[in-house]
Design a protein around this motif. Structure first.
Motif, short mmCIF file in Angstrom:
data_model
loop_
_atom_site.label_atom_id
_atom_site.label_comp_id
_atom_site.label_asym_id
_atom_site.label_seq_id
_atom_site.Cartn_x
_atom_site.Cartn_y
_atom_site.Cartn_z
N ASP A 31 51.55 36.99 31.24
CA ASP A 31 50.86 38.09 30.58
C ASP A 31 51.20 38.03 29.08
O ASP A 31 52.37 37.98 28.72
CB ASP A 31 51.32 39.42 31.17
CG ASP A 31 50.50 40.61 30.70
OD1 ASP A 31 50.34 40.75 29.46
OD2 ASP A 31 50.05 41.39 31.54
N ASP A 66 45.62 37.51 30.19
CA ASP A 66 45.65 38.87 30.71
C ASP A 66 44.72 38.95 31.91
O ASP A 66 43.50 39.02 31.77
CB ASP A 66 45.20 39.85 29.62
CG ASP A 66 45.33 41.31 30.05
OD1 ASP A 66 45.70 41.55 31.23
OD2 ASP A 66 45.06 42.21 29.23
N LEU A 67 45.30 38.96 33.10
CA LEU A 67 44.51 38.99 34.32
C LEU A 67 43.97 40.38 34.63
O LEU A 67 43.16 40.54 35.55
CB LEU A 67 45.36 38.50 35.50
CG LEU A 67 45.74 37.01 35.46
CD1 LEU A 67 46.68 36.67 36.60
CD2 LEU A 67 44.50 36.13 35.52
N ARG A 68 44.38 41.38 33.86
CA ARG A 68 43.84 42.73 34.02
C ARG A 68 42.52 42.90 33.28
O ARG A 68 41.76 43.83 33.56
CB ARG A 68 44.86 43.77 33.55
CG ARG A 68 46.13 43.81 34.39
CD ARG A 68 47.19 44.70 33.74
NE ARG A 68 48.37 44.83 34.58
CZ ARG A 68 49.34 43.92 34.65
NH1 ARG A 68 49.27 42.81 33.91
NH2 ARG A 68 50.38 44.11 35.44
N PRO A 70 38.69 41.80 32.16
CA PRO A 70 37.58 41.05 32.76
C PRO A 70 37.43 39.64 32.20
O PRO A 70 37.18 38.69 32.95
CB PRO A 70 36.36 41.92 32.44
CG PRO A 70 36.92 43.32 32.35
CD PRO A 70 38.28 43.15 31.72
N GLN A 73 40.10 37.51 33.70
CA GLN A 73 39.79 37.17 35.09
C GLN A 73 38.74 36.06 35.15
O GLN A 73 38.82 35.16 36.00
CB GLN A 73 39.29 38.42 35.82
CG GLN A 73 40.38 39.48 35.95
CD GLN A 73 39.82 40.86 36.24
OE1 GLN A 73 38.61 41.03 36.43
NE2 GLN A 73 40.69 41.87 36.24
N THR A 94 47.46 42.89 44.92
CA THR A 94 47.31 42.84 43.47
C THR A 94 46.16 41.93 43.05
O THR A 94 45.32 42.30 42.22
CB THR A 94 48.63 42.37 42.82
OG1 THR A 94 49.67 43.29 43.16
CG2 THR A 94 48.49 42.32 41.30
N LEU A 95 46.09 40.73 43.60
CA LEU A 95 44.99 39.84 43.25
C LEU A 95 43.65 40.44 43.64
O LEU A 95 42.66 40.33 42.89
CB LEU A 95 45.17 38.49 43.92
CG LEU A 95 46.22 37.53 43.36
CD1 LEU A 95 46.15 36.19 44.08
CD2 LEU A 95 46.05 37.33 41.86
N LYS A 97 42.90 43.57 43.77
CA LYS A 97 42.60 44.64 42.80
C LYS A 97 41.94 44.08 41.55
O LYS A 97 41.11 44.74 40.91
CB LYS A 97 43.90 45.38 42.44
CG LYS A 97 43.73 46.53 41.47
CD LYS A 97 45.06 47.26 41.25
CE LYS A 97 46.07 46.34 40.59
NZ LYS A 97 47.35 47.06 40.31
N TRP A 98 42.31 42.87 41.18
CA TRP A 98 41.75 42.24 39.99
C TRP A 98 40.48 41.44 40.30
O TRP A 98 39.95 40.75 39.42
CB TRP A 98 42.79 41.29 39.37
CG TRP A 98 43.99 41.99 38.83
CD1 TRP A 98 44.10 43.28 38.42
CD2 TRP A 98 45.29 41.40 38.64
NE1 TRP A 98 45.37 43.56 37.98
CE2 TRP A 98 46.13 42.42 38.11
CE3 TRP A 98 45.83 40.14 38.85
CZ2 TRP A 98 47.47 42.19 37.80
CZ3 TRP A 98 47.15 39.91 38.55
CH2 TRP A 98 47.97 40.93 38.02
#
Length: 392
Positions: A31, A66-68, A70, A73, A94-95, A97-98
């Motif tokens: 992150d 930053d995987l949070r 869009p 992702q 967690t994955l 959720k993203w």
């Protein structure tokens, strides 16, 4: 093989390290706002830098993402399309959720292997609970077996449960990749810290289930396995003598100049020695106490008896056996400019040996340009824009 390593701290990163040691292209994703805390772990320190990271992040390219977000992702999905394995050790869900669950990843890349390390596994009533190695060692019963009867069970001065889980994750990854060679499809590798600790407990469960024996801590020895214990030498050092096999016990009796002990009904076979191990330990302990450690080791080795010293780290790094097998290798630590000694690559492969090619990247995002430019083809301008907006 290209491996995308997510998560932080020990279990997932250890799995990534083992794969990297064997030649995989491991891309560690951190992150940008919260890099892996492992960068600041370890007891040794030089100029504000600690060396856990130097070894545990070796052989990896480190990028930030930053995987949070869009856009983050989307970049991750593009990396998955170019990869073979994803390793993560987030809390289950967690994955998903993203929007990065296995159902999504295998649509992008049907051959992707997703290794998931968590406290309790991806299913079951505790699946959603956070987990750490210390708790996993306790809940699995592993901690109960350590120490001395009637005392608080101590921990090993390492995160053993994390390392066990990382090793089982690699075993599962390799099996999944072998299966993929036949089927063309990847799969999920689900590893729980608790189950990794449970898996190494030998006959503890069948002993209890079939014979009603609840094994507990036994100090410096194993109950019923004798002789296999620590003994103090004349120069106040400790030696492990492991002569519980019948043939080796006979050699020990010869080394002690007590050959009659091998025929003594109390010690004549494995079962008898287990029943009478207190008496046997006393006999061996009194004999060992007359010898300096170095002389005793030489004498036992010449007699074909399995024995060894209890080494400190200073003695380990000077050990000629480890040196001869390249089990103590230098890592060029770019943060300090030092050559830092660390553990070598295990196992030793005759045809395709692993190697330490680089130490842990000195800063988060160190390899952003090489990965985003080289793997995904992003231009320098595109990378600059993503960096300015905190996506990478």
């Amino acid at each position: 093989m290209r491996v995308l390593e997510l998560g932080t701290l020990i279990a997932g990163p250890f799995a990534g390290r083992l794969l990297g040691d064997m030649g995989a292209d491991v891309i560690k994703i951190e992150d940008p706002k919260r890099p892996d805390p492992l960068r600041t772990w370890g007891q040794g320190e030089r100029d504000g830098h600690r060396f856990f990271w130097t070894v545990h992040a070796r052989n990896k390219r480190c990028i930030t993402l930053d995987l949070r977000a869009p856009e983050g992702q989307d970049l991750f999905r593009r990396l998955v399309a170019e990869s073979d394995v994803v390793v993560e050790n987030f809390r289950p869900g967690t994955l998903e959720k993203w929007g990065l669950g296995y159902d999504v990843l295998c649509e992008i890349n049907p051959g992707i292997v997703l290794a998931r390390v968590s406290g309790y596994g991806q299913t079951g009533p505790k699946a959603g609970h956070a987990g750490y190695a210390s708790v996993a060692e306790a809940e699995s019963g592993l901690r109960h077996l350590n120490g001395y009867p009637g005392q608080a069970p101590p921990r090993l001065a390492l995160s053993l449960g994390d390392s066990l889980a990382g090793m089982f994750a690699v075993q599962g990854i390799l099996a999944a990749l072998l299966s993929r060679e036949r089927t063309g499809r990847g799969q999920i590798v689900d590893v729980a810290l608790t189950e990794a600790c449970l898996a190494i407990q030998e006959s503890v469960i069948p002993d209890y289930d079939a014979a009603g024996v609840a094994r507990g801590p036994s100090g410096t020895r194993l109950e019923g396995i004798a002789p296999s214990n620590l003994y103090r030498t004349a120069d106040d050092m400790w030696i492990v003598i492991a002569a519980n096999q019948d043939t080796v016990f006979r050699r020990l009796c010869g080394a002690m100049e007590r050959p009659e002990l091998a025929g003594d009904p109390r010690f004549a076979d494995h079962l008898a020695r287990g029943v009478n191990q207190d008496e046997l330990d006393d006999l061996i302990g009194a004999w060992a106490a007359k010898w300096p450690l170095a002389e005793l080791l030489e004498h036992l080795s010449a007699s074909g008896v399995v024995a060894g010293p209890v080494n400190t780290v200073a003695e380990v790094v000077a050990d000629p056996q480890f040196r001869a097998r390249n089990m103590l290798v230098e890592h060029h630590d770019e943060r300090t400019g030092m050559e830092v000694l660390g553990p070598g690559v295990v196992p030793v492969l005759a045809g395709t040996p692993g190697s330490v090619r680089r130490a842990g990247a000195p800063i988060a995002g160190y390899d952003n340009g090489a990965v985003y430019g080289g793997v995904l083809g992003l231009t320098a301008a595109e990378q600059k824009d993503l960096r300015a907006r905190g996506v990478i």
